[in-house]
Design a protein around this motif. Sequence first.
Motif, PDB file in Angstrom:
ATOM      1  N   ASP A 142       0.808  -1.182   0.072  1.00 19.03           N
ATOM      2  CA  ASP A 142      -0.041   0.065   0.004  1.00 19.03           C
ATOM      3  C   ASP A 142       0.725   1.258  -0.014  1.00 19.03           C
ATOM      4  OD1 ASP A 142      -2.344  -1.422   0.218  1.00 19.03           O
ATOM      5  OD2 ASP A 142      -2.471  -1.547   2.181  1.00 19.03           O
ATOM      6  N   ASP A 143       1.990   1.140   0.651  1.00 18.53           N
ATOM      7  CA  ASP A 143       2.985   2.459   0.736  1.00 18.53           C
ATOM      8  C   ASP A 143       3.504   2.724  -0.742  1.00 18.53           C
ATOM      9  OD1 ASP A 143       2.526   2.797   3.427  1.00 18.53           O
ATOM     10  OD2 ASP A 143       4.258   0.986   3.925  1.00 18.53           O
ATOM     11  N   ALA A 144       3.819   1.720  -1.588  1.00 20.37           N
ATOM     12  CA  ALA A 144       4.073   1.971  -2.965  1.00 20.37           C
ATOM     13  C   ALA A 144       2.949   1.955  -4.145  1.00 20.37           C
ATOM     14  CB  ALA A 144       4.745   0.432  -3.336  1.00 20.37           C
ATOM     15  N   ARG A 145       1.862   2.471  -3.493  1.00 25.09           N
ATOM     16  CA  ARG A 145       0.958   2.710  -4.677  1.00 25.09           C
ATOM     17  C   ARG A 145       0.931   4.290  -4.987  1.00 25.09           C
ATOM     18  NH1 ARG A 145      -3.519   3.581  -2.989  1.00 25.09           N
ATOM     19  NH2 ARG A 145      -3.338   2.796  -0.572  1.00 25.09           N
ATOM     20  N   PRO A 146       0.820   4.348  -6.282  1.00 25.38           N
ATOM     21  CA  PRO A 146       0.572   5.887  -6.617  1.00 25.38           C
ATOM     22  C   PRO A 146      -0.437   6.512  -6.026  1.00 25.38           C
ATOM     23  CG  PRO A 146       0.735   4.222  -8.649  1.00 25.38           C
ATOM     24  CD  PRO A 146       0.533   3.585  -7.405  1.00 25.38           C
ATOM     25  N   GLY A 147       0.051   8.005  -5.047  1.00 27.04           N
ATOM     26  CA  GLY A 147      -0.992   8.561  -4.564  1.00 27.04           C
ATOM     27  C   GLY A 147      -1.104   8.221  -3.022  1.00 27.04           C
ATOM     28  N   ALA A 148      -0.178   7.129  -2.654  1.00 25.31           N
ATOM     29  CA  ALA A 148      -0.225   6.736  -1.125  1.00 25.31           C
ATOM     30  C   ALA A 148       0.200   7.765  -0.348  1.00 25.31           C
ATOM     31  CB  ALA A 148       0.534   5.272  -0.956  1.00 25.31           C
ATOM     32  N   PRO A 149       0.177   7.871   0.973  1.00 25.84           N
ATOM     33  CA  PRO A 149       0.821   8.931   1.882  1.00 25.84           C
ATOM     34  C   PRO A 149       2.306   8.671   1.685  1.00 25.84           C
ATOM     35  CG  PRO A 149      -1.309   7.722   2.895  1.00 25.84           C
ATOM     36  CD  PRO A 149      -1.012   7.090   1.534  1.00 25.84           C
ATOM     37  N   ARG A 150       3.037   9.575   2.051  1.00 25.96           N
ATOM     38  CA  ARG A 150       4.439   9.809   1.917  1.00 25.96           C
ATOM     39  C   ARG A 150       5.198   9.031   3.269  1.00 25.96           C
ATOM     40  NH1 ARG A 150       6.241  12.467  -2.413  1.00 25.96           N
ATOM     41  NH2 ARG A 150       4.720  13.793  -3.562  1.00 25.96           N
ATOM     42  N   VAL A 151       5.940   8.154   3.068  1.00 23.25           N
ATOM     43  CA  VAL A 151       6.336   7.367   4.538  1.00 23.25           C
ATOM     44  C   VAL A 151       8.065   7.082   4.253  1.00 23.25           C
ATOM     45  CG1 VAL A 151       4.395   6.314   5.332  1.00 23.25           C
ATOM     46  CG2 VAL A 151       5.943   5.336   3.549  1.00 23.25           C
ATOM     47  N   ALA A 152       8.688   6.944   5.035  1.00 20.09           N
ATOM     48  CA  ALA A 152      10.114   6.936   5.200  1.00 20.09           C
ATOM     49  C   ALA A 152      10.558   5.870   6.171  1.00 20.09           C
ATOM     50  CB  ALA A 152      10.874   8.428   5.143  1.00 20.09           C
ATOM     51  N   ILE A 153      11.679   5.446   5.884  1.00 14.82           N
ATOM     52  CA  ILE A 153      12.184   4.456   6.988  1.00 14.82           C
ATOM     53  C   ILE A 153      13.828   5.237   7.175  1.00 14.82           C
ATOM     54  CG2 ILE A 153      13.499   2.319   7.732  1.00 14.82           C
ATOM     55  CD1 ILE A 153      11.365   1.074   6.106  1.00 14.82           C
ATOM     56  N   VAL A 154      14.236   5.474   8.547  1.00 13.00           N
ATOM     57  CA  VAL A 154      15.449   6.191   8.682  1.00 13.00           C
ATOM     58  C   VAL A 154      16.458   5.203   9.140  1.00 13.00           C
ATOM     59  CG1 VAL A 154      14.540   8.344   9.125  1.00 13.00           C
ATOM     60  CG2 VAL A 154      15.077   6.900  10.767  1.00 13.00           C
ATOM     61  N   GLY A 155      18.015   5.411   8.871  1.00 12.68           N
ATOM     62  CA  GLY A 155      18.809   4.589   9.348  1.00 12.68           C
ATOM     63  C   GLY A 155      19.261   4.883  10.724  1.00 12.68           C
ATOM     64  N   HIS A 156      19.975   4.010  11.389  1.00  9.35           N
ATOM     65  CA  HIS A 156      20.365   4.134  12.836  1.00  9.35           C
ATOM     66  C   HIS A 156      21.398   5.226  12.809  1.00  9.35           C
ATOM     67  CE1 HIS A 156      22.328   3.144  16.588  1.00  9.35           C
ATOM     68  NE2 HIS A 156      21.150   2.328  16.919  1.00  9.35           N
ATOM     69  N   ASP A 157      22.032   5.664  12.222  1.00  4.81           N
ATOM     70  CA  ASP A 157      22.842   6.916  12.269  1.00  4.81           C
ATOM     71  C   ASP A 157      22.015   8.096  12.220  1.00  4.81           C
ATOM     72  OD1 ASP A 157      22.518   6.521   9.392  1.00  4.81           O
ATOM     73  OD2 ASP A 157      24.394   7.177   9.055  1.00  4.81           O
ATOM     74  N   ILE A 158      21.227   7.919  11.409  1.00  6.58           N
ATOM     75  CA  ILE A 158      20.429   9.252  11.262  1.00  6.58           C
ATOM     76  C   ILE A 158      19.554   9.541  12.480  1.00  6.58           C
ATOM     77  CG2 ILE A 158      18.549  10.543   9.752  1.00  6.58           C
ATOM     78  CD1 ILE A 158      21.056  10.890   8.555  1.00  6.58           C
ATOM     79  N   TRP A 159      18.926   8.374  12.755  1.00  6.14           N
ATOM     80  CA  TRP A 159      18.058   8.196  14.165  1.00  6.14           C
ATOM     81  C   TRP A 159      19.117   9.014  15.263  1.00  6.14           C
ATOM     82  CZ3 TRP A 159      18.142   4.216  17.968  1.00  6.14           C
ATOM     83  CH2 TRP A 159      16.934   4.321  19.131  1.00  6.14           C
ATOM     84  N   GLN A 160      20.219   8.407  15.456  1.00  4.27           N
ATOM     85  CA  GLN A 160      20.687   8.993  16.480  1.00  4.27           C
ATOM     86  C   GLN A 160      21.202  10.608  16.301  1.00  4.27           C
ATOM     87  OE1 GLN A 160      24.233   5.957  16.693  1.00  4.27           O
ATOM     88  NE2 GLN A 160      23.072   5.381  18.572  1.00  4.27           N
ATOM     89  N   ARG A 161      21.873  10.853  15.084  1.00  8.39           N
ATOM     90  CA  ARG A 161      22.277  11.936  15.138  1.00  8.39           C
ATOM     91  C   ARG A 161      21.251  13.043  14.779  1.00  8.39           C
ATOM     92  NH1 ARG A 161      23.773  14.402  10.186  1.00  8.39           N
ATOM     93  NH2 ARG A 161      23.805  12.340   9.133  1.00  8.39           N
ATOM     94  N   ARG A 162      20.169  12.894  14.121  1.00  4.28           N
ATOM     95  CA  ARG A 162      19.045  14.085  13.784  1.00  4.28           C
ATOM     96  C   ARG A 162      17.993  13.942  14.765  1.00  4.28           C
ATOM     97  NH1 ARG A 162      19.649  16.703   8.473  1.00  4.28           N
ATOM     98  NH2 ARG A 162      17.820  17.540   9.197  1.00  4.28           N
ATOM     99  N   PHE A 163      17.631  12.776  15.313  1.00  2.07           N
ATOM    100  CA  PHE A 163      16.596  12.810  16.200  1.00  2.07           C
ATOM    101  C   PHE A 163      16.917  12.102  17.619  1.00  2.07           C
ATOM    102  CE2 PHE A 163      15.439  11.423  11.740  1.00  2.07           C
ATOM    103  CZ  PHE A 163      14.624  12.738  11.689  1.00  2.07           C
ATOM    104  N   GLY A 164      18.431  12.310  18.019  1.00  2.00           N
ATOM    105  CA  GLY A 164      18.549  12.144  19.443  1.00  2.00           C
ATOM    106  C   GLY A 164      18.430  10.744  19.937  1.00  2.00           C
ATOM    107  N   SER A 165      18.225   9.899  19.206  1.00  2.00           N
ATOM    108  CA  SER A 165      17.755   8.395  19.493  1.00  2.00           C
ATOM    109  C   SER A 165      16.660   7.993  20.114  1.00  2.00           C
ATOM    110  CB  SER A 165      18.937   7.721  20.307  1.00  2.00           C
ATOM    111  OG  SER A 165      20.316   7.672  19.872  1.00  2.00           O
ATOM    112  N   ASP A 166      15.579   8.909  19.754  1.00  2.00           N
ATOM    113  CA  ASP A 166      14.159   9.113  20.334  1.00  2.00           C
ATOM    114  C   ASP A 166      13.378   8.200  19.312  1.00  2.00           C
ATOM    115  OD1 ASP A 166      11.850   9.451  21.658  1.00  2.00           O
ATOM    116  OD2 ASP A 166      11.974  11.848  21.094  1.00  2.00           O
ATOM    117  N   THR A 167      12.993   6.905  19.944  1.00  2.00           N
ATOM    118  CA  THR A 167      11.881   6.230  19.311  1.00  2.00           C
ATOM    119  C   THR A 167      10.440   6.974  19.143  1.00  2.00           C
ATOM    120  OG1 THR A 167      11.180   5.207  21.382  1.00  2.00           O
ATOM    121  CG2 THR A 167      12.950   4.170  20.321  1.00  2.00           C
ATOM    122  N   ALA A 168      10.213   7.986  19.776  1.00  2.00           N
ATOM    123  CA  ALA A 168       9.076   8.680  19.377  1.00  2.00           C
ATOM    124  C   ALA A 168       9.093   9.428  18.113  1.00  2.00           C
ATOM    125  CB  ALA A 168       8.825   9.875  20.649  1.00  2.00           C
TER     126      ALA A 168
END
Length: 796
Positions: free
Chosen positions: A134-160
């Motif tokens: 469903d995520d890969a259908r044309p017109g579907a809501p835009r979603v993303a998965i982030v890597g561990h380093d980005i999660w730590q560096r940009r989001f302070g390792s916050d699972t929220a």
Amino acid sequence: MILQDLRFAIRMLRKSPGFTLAAVVTLALGIGGTAAIFSVVQHVVLRPLPYPASDRVMDVNEWAHGTPFAVSPPNFMDWRASNRSFSSLGLYQDGTLTLGGGTEPERIDAVNAEPDVFDALAVRPLAGRLFTRDDARPGAPRVAIVGHDIWQRRFGSDTAVIGRGVTIEGETYTVIGIMPAGFGFPERTSLWVPLIVQPSDVSPNQRGAHYMRAVGRLKAGITPAQAQSDLDAIEQRIAVQYPEKLEGYSTVVQPLLDSMVGDVRLPLFVLLGAVAFVLLIACVNVSNLLLARATTRTGEIAVRTALGAARGRIVRQLLAESLLLSLASGAAGLLLAVWGVRLLVLAAPEDLPRAADFAVNPIVLGFAIVVSLLTGIAFGLVPALASSRADLASFLKDMRRDTSTAGRRSVRNVLVSAEVALALVLLAGAGLAIRSFDRLSRVDPGFDAHDVLTFTIRLPEARYTTTAAAEQFFRELTTRLQQPGIQSAGGIFLPPLSDEGFGGTFYRIDTPGGQREGNAQVRPVTAKYLETLRIPLLAGRRVAPDDRAGGPGVAVISEAAARAYWPGESPVGKRIRIAVSMGVQEGPREVVGVVGDVRTNSLALEPGPVIYVPETQYVADEMTILVRTPDPMAALPIVKTTIASIDPEVAISRVRTMDDAVAASMAQPRFRMTLLATFAAVSLMLAAVGVYGMVAFSVNQRRAELGLRLALGAKPRDLLHLVLRQGITPVAVGLACGLAGAIALTRVMRTLLFGVSAIDPLTFAAVASMLLTVAAVACYVPARRAMVVDPVNALR
């Protein structure tokens, strides 16, 4: 008994500190170098990929004329629909995306991936979820998965952060997952968004467009060969329907690890073999040292035999000393290996796969211990067996002298010959690598790389929804960059030496008998690009500012394209039609100029046909901008200010000079050459020390004989010639054996060489002459001592 042997071995080694230090240092060089290179081979080539049953994860690709190319989306859809070999087969496209929300936009290595890609890898997120269909259908809501380093560096390792919105390419994406530490597919990727395949991507017209990649997981019990046959059959069926689209193309199924490290596997094993030669030379050197030392211990061994010691007991005692030496050398070698790995991390080229976090891990530690034990046995066994044959009767006849037997001298000569032969093979390999790199560095890339700054811009899709907006941005940027201190500026989609390709089929539409098909790389460029890189104009004109959207379609072709498709005639004025243009069918274009060839992928590859088209008529949302200025890096603030004045949300990436780009294209050959040259230099030094030690010991042992010869009328120069002849003889034998070995073994390097044969006579003659000269000097120094022997003292 073993403890007794070890205690006695320690006492004997402590009594000879000079010998012990020389042996430990020599072996440590070999063991440390071998462990360091093995750590790289183990990390890059031998370590499995971090996926469950990773041997079943396959890279699925299309090759053009035997070279990896890319996957055509409609062909891929046929593979997925008809194959019987894969449980999952996914399509993906790697690149970069702009991540906003920080102090300034940041370009991140990113991938557009189908959900099947993660199924094929069988990975699980650290938190959240992966993509669904469903995520890969044309017109579907835009979603993303982030890597561990980005999660730590940009989001302070916050699972929220899961469920929150982040800005990617100017659009708001919802973070749905966080990947575990160490996961990056492809390597160094930190951001994943769904790949949405549009109907235009899989239309029949796109079968000539190859720009995506694929990965799959084999079903249980299916081999790569069976999967290859399966896809070959599907590709043959497609070729019957679209023969002009698939001419020269084939499918290739190979393990993902092989695909990642295939280009570096052979070079790394060559380096491992080279450092193993250094270790062998070190072992031969220490064996010669032990043989020389054993000569001075003839009396000790004879007395032990007279007191009832069995030969096996003596061999065990001598092997205990060898093993102690090897273990001490192994400890020192591990320290050298740790330092060596750190140096290798700094020296390794950026494009070396899996190069992050080299370390001396437990596997390398175990390898070093095993190598130490094996070397202890290897260099200690021959001297131990030779020494255990002490002739008690001969010794008791004259207890005043410890002389070498003819057999022992022969063994030392054989070891010197082996040492010289091994050194010559290594020197030949290093010589070929040096000559190859020299030839590669002299290759004309087809452009002037000096004083050019390059950087890449990818426009956010949300802000640049039309081709007109993208064209306006790049035209305004290159125009505003024409300011004092900057000579010219231009842009291109995929710059030279980028190791990437975009292109496919084009048609010559004004040839006799109808249109004819060709194949070429397609490069959208701005006005001034060809002038900025000073690519020579051979005929007609370059791309001009007046070549606008909606105007007559034009193209400039490379000399290779003119030579291949218009042999013997001028292509200027001819018409072509490019089969695919960013998913849109192309109209006719007039060839308005011919320019010189450029090495698009690598300096080592011959230039192929290239078609340059105005960026205004073939708009891309990503361009590499090139700025010619006397001080490239000093112009970077001007570039950033200019971009911010047009659109502050646009980020730049891959900032470097064009000289750096050329250097990066030669990084792997330079890395191999540097290491081989280093190993060869060490082997040359060890061989010189070995030859010197053999001759010096021989002169010292034969002082009485040499003094007698002088007393009987021999001239000093006669003794010099005698010692030189006897010292050079095993060297000459080693050179002959080494040349034969080099001719056989350097053939392994033939695919790694550029512009030089694997059996290049000039290289072989040069290294043989150098080794002979060094050996002759090593013989001459102790031979000079033979000329000044005092006959009276010698006879006394």
